[in-house]
Design an enzyme around this catalytic site. Structure first.
Site, PDB file in Angstrom:
ATOM      1  N   SER A 137       0.825  -1.176   0.188  1.00  0.00           N
ATOM      2  CA  SER A 137      -0.011   0.059  -0.069  1.00  0.00           C
ATOM      3  C   SER A 137       0.847   1.251   0.067  1.00  0.00           C
ATOM      4  O   SER A 137       2.084   1.057   0.289  1.00  0.00           O
ATOM      5  CB  SER A 137      -0.797   0.031   1.393  1.00  0.00           C
ATOM      6  OG  SER A 137      -1.383   1.163   1.551  1.00  0.00           O
ATOM      7  N   TYR A 150      -1.388  -1.677  10.933  1.00  0.00           N
ATOM      8  CA  TYR A 150      -1.646  -1.803   9.258  1.00  0.00           C
ATOM      9  C   TYR A 150      -0.526  -1.258   8.494  1.00  0.00           C
ATOM     10  O   TYR A 150       0.171  -1.739   7.723  1.00  0.00           O
ATOM     11  CB  TYR A 150      -2.926  -1.046   8.873  1.00  0.00           C
ATOM     12  CG  TYR A 150      -3.264  -1.258   7.390  1.00  0.00           C
ATOM     13  CD1 TYR A 150      -3.479  -2.464   6.743  1.00  0.00           C
ATOM     14  CD2 TYR A 150      -3.313  -0.189   6.476  1.00  0.00           C
ATOM     15  CE1 TYR A 150      -3.612  -2.660   5.220  1.00  0.00           C
ATOM     16  CE2 TYR A 150      -3.316  -0.147   5.024  1.00  0.00           C
ATOM     17  CZ  TYR A 150      -3.351  -1.364   4.552  1.00  0.00           C
ATOM     18  OH  TYR A 150      -3.619  -1.528   3.169  1.00  0.00           O
TER      19      TYR A 150
HETATM   20  N1  LIG Z   1      -8.657  -0.572  -0.637  1.00  0.00           N
HETATM   21  C1  LIG Z   1      -7.695   0.190  -0.475  1.00  0.00           C
HETATM   22  O1  LIG Z   1      -8.023   1.508  -0.269  1.00  0.00           O
HETATM   23  C2  LIG Z   1      -6.236  -0.129  -0.185  1.00  0.00           C
HETATM   24  C3  LIG Z   1      -5.326   0.451  -0.518  1.00  0.00           C
HETATM   25  C4  LIG Z   1      -3.855   0.089  -0.200  1.00  0.00           C
HETATM   26  C5  LIG Z   1      -3.713  -1.300  -0.228  1.00  0.00           C
HETATM   27  N2  LIG Z   1      -5.028  -2.126  -0.098  1.00  0.00           N
HETATM   28  C6  LIG Z   1      -4.414  -3.564   0.020  1.00  0.00           C
HETATM   29  O2  LIG Z   1      -5.377  -4.343  -1.111  1.00  0.00           O
HETATM   30  C7  LIG Z   1      -5.438  -5.753  -0.741  1.00  0.00           C
HETATM   31  C8  LIG Z   1      -6.892  -5.989  -1.108  1.00  0.00           C
HETATM   32  O3  LIG Z   1      -7.776  -5.116  -0.578  1.00  0.00           O
HETATM   33  P1  LIG Z   1      -9.061  -4.520  -1.143  1.00  0.00           P
HETATM   34  O4  LIG Z   1      -8.884  -3.261  -0.958  1.00  0.00           O
HETATM   35  O5  LIG Z   1      -9.458  -5.006  -2.411  1.00  0.00           O
HETATM   36  O6  LIG Z   1     -10.194  -5.035   0.017  1.00  0.00           O
HETATM   37  P2  LIG Z   1     -11.404  -5.930  -0.032  1.00  0.00           P
HETATM   38  O7  LIG Z   1     -12.265  -5.740  -1.176  1.00  0.00           O
HETATM   39  O8  LIG Z   1     -11.768  -6.141   1.241  1.00  0.00           O
HETATM   40  O9  LIG Z   1     -10.552  -7.345  -0.468  1.00  0.00           O
HETATM   41  C9  LIG Z   1      -9.866  -8.069   0.418  1.00  0.00           C
HETATM   42  C10 LIG Z   1      -9.720  -9.334   0.066  1.00  0.00           C
HETATM   43  O10 LIG Z   1      -8.812 -10.177   1.412  1.00  0.00           O
HETATM   44  C11 LIG Z   1      -9.581 -11.270   1.573  1.00  0.00           C
HETATM   45  N3  LIG Z   1      -9.388 -11.773   3.146  1.00  0.00           N
HETATM   46  C12 LIG Z   1      -9.521 -10.690   3.969  1.00  0.00           C
HETATM   47  N4  LIG Z   1      -9.254 -11.525   5.267  1.00  0.00           N
HETATM   48  C13 LIG Z   1      -8.876 -12.528   4.943  1.00  0.00           C
HETATM   49  C14 LIG Z   1      -8.529 -13.848   5.518  1.00  0.00           C
HETATM   50  N5  LIG Z   1      -8.614 -13.937   6.874  1.00  0.00           N
HETATM   51  N6  LIG Z   1      -7.933 -14.964   4.924  1.00  0.00           N
HETATM   52  C15 LIG Z   1      -8.018 -14.831   3.342  1.00  0.00           C
HETATM   53  N7  LIG Z   1      -8.568 -13.911   2.774  1.00  0.00           N
HETATM   54  C16 LIG Z   1      -8.989 -12.654   3.425  1.00  0.00           C
HETATM   55  C17 LIG Z   1     -11.191 -10.945   1.597  1.00  0.00           C
HETATM   56  O11 LIG Z   1     -12.105 -12.204   1.233  1.00  0.00           O
HETATM   57  P3  LIG Z   1     -12.798 -12.905   2.329  1.00  0.00           P
HETATM   58  O12 LIG Z   1     -13.416 -11.786   3.151  1.00  0.00           O
HETATM   59  O13 LIG Z   1     -13.700 -13.509   1.367  1.00  0.00           O
HETATM   60  O14 LIG Z   1     -11.787 -13.776   3.115  1.00  0.00           O
HETATM   61  C18 LIG Z   1     -11.062 -10.413   0.324  1.00  0.00           C
HETATM   62  O15 LIG Z   1     -11.100 -11.156  -1.166  1.00  0.00           O
HETATM   63  C19 LIG Z   1      -5.131  -5.690   0.784  1.00  0.00           C
HETATM   64  O16 LIG Z   1      -3.996  -6.343   0.888  1.00  0.00           O
HETATM   65  C20 LIG Z   1      -5.090  -4.189   1.184  1.00  0.00           C
HETATM   66  O17 LIG Z   1      -4.327  -3.970   2.361  1.00  0.00           O
HETATM   67  C21 LIG Z   1      -6.117  -1.747  -0.131  1.00  0.00           C
END
Ligand SMILES: NC(=O)c1ccc[n+]([C@@H]2O[C@H](COP(=O)([O-])OP(=O)(O)OC[C@H]3O[C@@H](n4cnc5c(N)ncnc54)[C@H](OP(=O)(O)O)[C@@H]3O)[C@@H](O)[C@H]2O)c1
Length: 256
Positions: A137, A150
């Site tokens: 991130s 985080y």
């Molecule tokens: N959105 C942002 O603003 C942002 C910014 C920078 C970086 N990121 C990073 O991008 C990545 C993806 O996040 P996203 O933004 O796409 O959010 P998201 O829509 O909440 O997706 C998160 C994914 O991770 C899975 N997950 C969560 N807990 C888990 C667990 N205990 N075991 C296995 N899978 C798990 C969720 O699936 P289930 O709930 O089905 O398990 C979901 O598929 C993350 O690493 C996040 O830190 C996000």
């Protein structure tokens, strides 16, 4: 050969799965919500063909990464591309948040990511080829008051990935790190960020992040920051002191 994507049930992981399916790859989808993964599997197989396999996996549990590796190996799936995307955040003052949530976050964002990288990475090295994309991130570039654990977890992911990129480049394995800024996904709700200012401005969509990530990753880029504003912010962060960076981050994400 298979592309394994963790956290493929929503957001950036789901959008990346769509990109790989469109490119004609066989994909293994992992997350906790199997219903959503099966829906995605049906959608992708109907539209693009290709072999899609679903794995229920809670990567915040100890030993889950090893179990997932074993399940793929038993099915004879060879992973040529690993996307360590699953991750969660948590908003709140550190003395008020629940330790059990932070421990689960560290297990997911750091421990499982590290284990999957080692297990699948060693097989890639043996074959002399492979690609790993670890999702960090822009939080990796700053100290993050109100989301301290985080931000620190993402600093780990970035540092770890760039070090391995150096170690494994000559062994045929590309390791890249993806550093998105705030993105419209399920992340905001999961991280309890409702009261924070952070997601109030216009932000990138998961599809935009996945498109840029896919293109840059396949060009061999090591450090991928999607979006010009995010690139400017990380550059600016390197010009100011850590103390100033922490004050600015706090202002951008404190309660409205
Ligand atoms: N959105 C942002 O603003 C942002 C910014 C920078 C970086 N990121 C990073 O991008 C990545 C993806 O996040 P996203 O933004 O796409 O959010 P998201 O829509 O909440 O997706 C998160 C994914 O991770 C899975 N997950 C969560 N807990 C888990 C667990 N205990 N075991 C296995 N899978 C798990 C969720 O699936 P289930 O709930 O089905 O398990 C979901 O598929 C993350 O690493 C996040 O830190 C996000």
């Amino acid at each position: 050969m298979t592309v394994l994507i963790t956290g493929a049930s929503s957001g950036i992981g789901k959008s990346l799965a769509m990109k790989y399916a469109e490119a004609g790859e066989n994909i293994a989808l992992a997350a906790r919500n199997v219903e959503r993964l099966n829906q995605l599997k049906d959608e992708l197989s109907q539209k693009y063909g290709g072999e899609i396999t679903v794995f229920e996996s809670d990567l915040s549990q100890e030993g889950a990464a090893q179990k997932l590796y074993q399940q793929l190996t038993e099915k004879g799936l060879k992973v040529h591309t690993l996307i360590n995307n699953a991750g969660v955040g948590l908003f709140g003052e550190f003395h008020k948040t629940e330790l059990v949530k932070e421990e689960a976050m560290i297990q997911l964002n750091i421990t499982s990511l590290t284990a999957l990288t080692k297990l699948f990475g060693k097989d890639m090295i043996q074959r002399g080829e492979g690609r790993i994309l670890n999702v960090a991130s822009i939080a990796a570039y700053f100290p993050g008051p109100l989301m301290a654990v985080y931000y620190a977890s993402k600093a780990y992911v970035k540092s770890f990935s760039l070090a391995l990129s150096n170690e494994w480049r000559d062994l045929g394995v590309q390791v890249s790190v993806l550093c998105p800024g705030p993105t419209s996904t399920g992340f905001k709700d999961a991280a309890e960020l409702d009261e924070s200012k952070l997601f109030k401005n216009k932000i990138m969509s998961a599809e935009e992040v996945a498109n840029e990530a896919f293109e840059q990753f396949h060009k061999g880029k090591e450090e991928i920051i999607p979006g010009a504003m995010n690139r400017i912010q990380t550059r600016f962060g390197s010009l100011v002191s850590s103390k100033t960076a922490a004050s600015i981050v706090r202002k951008t994400q404190e309660r409205v």
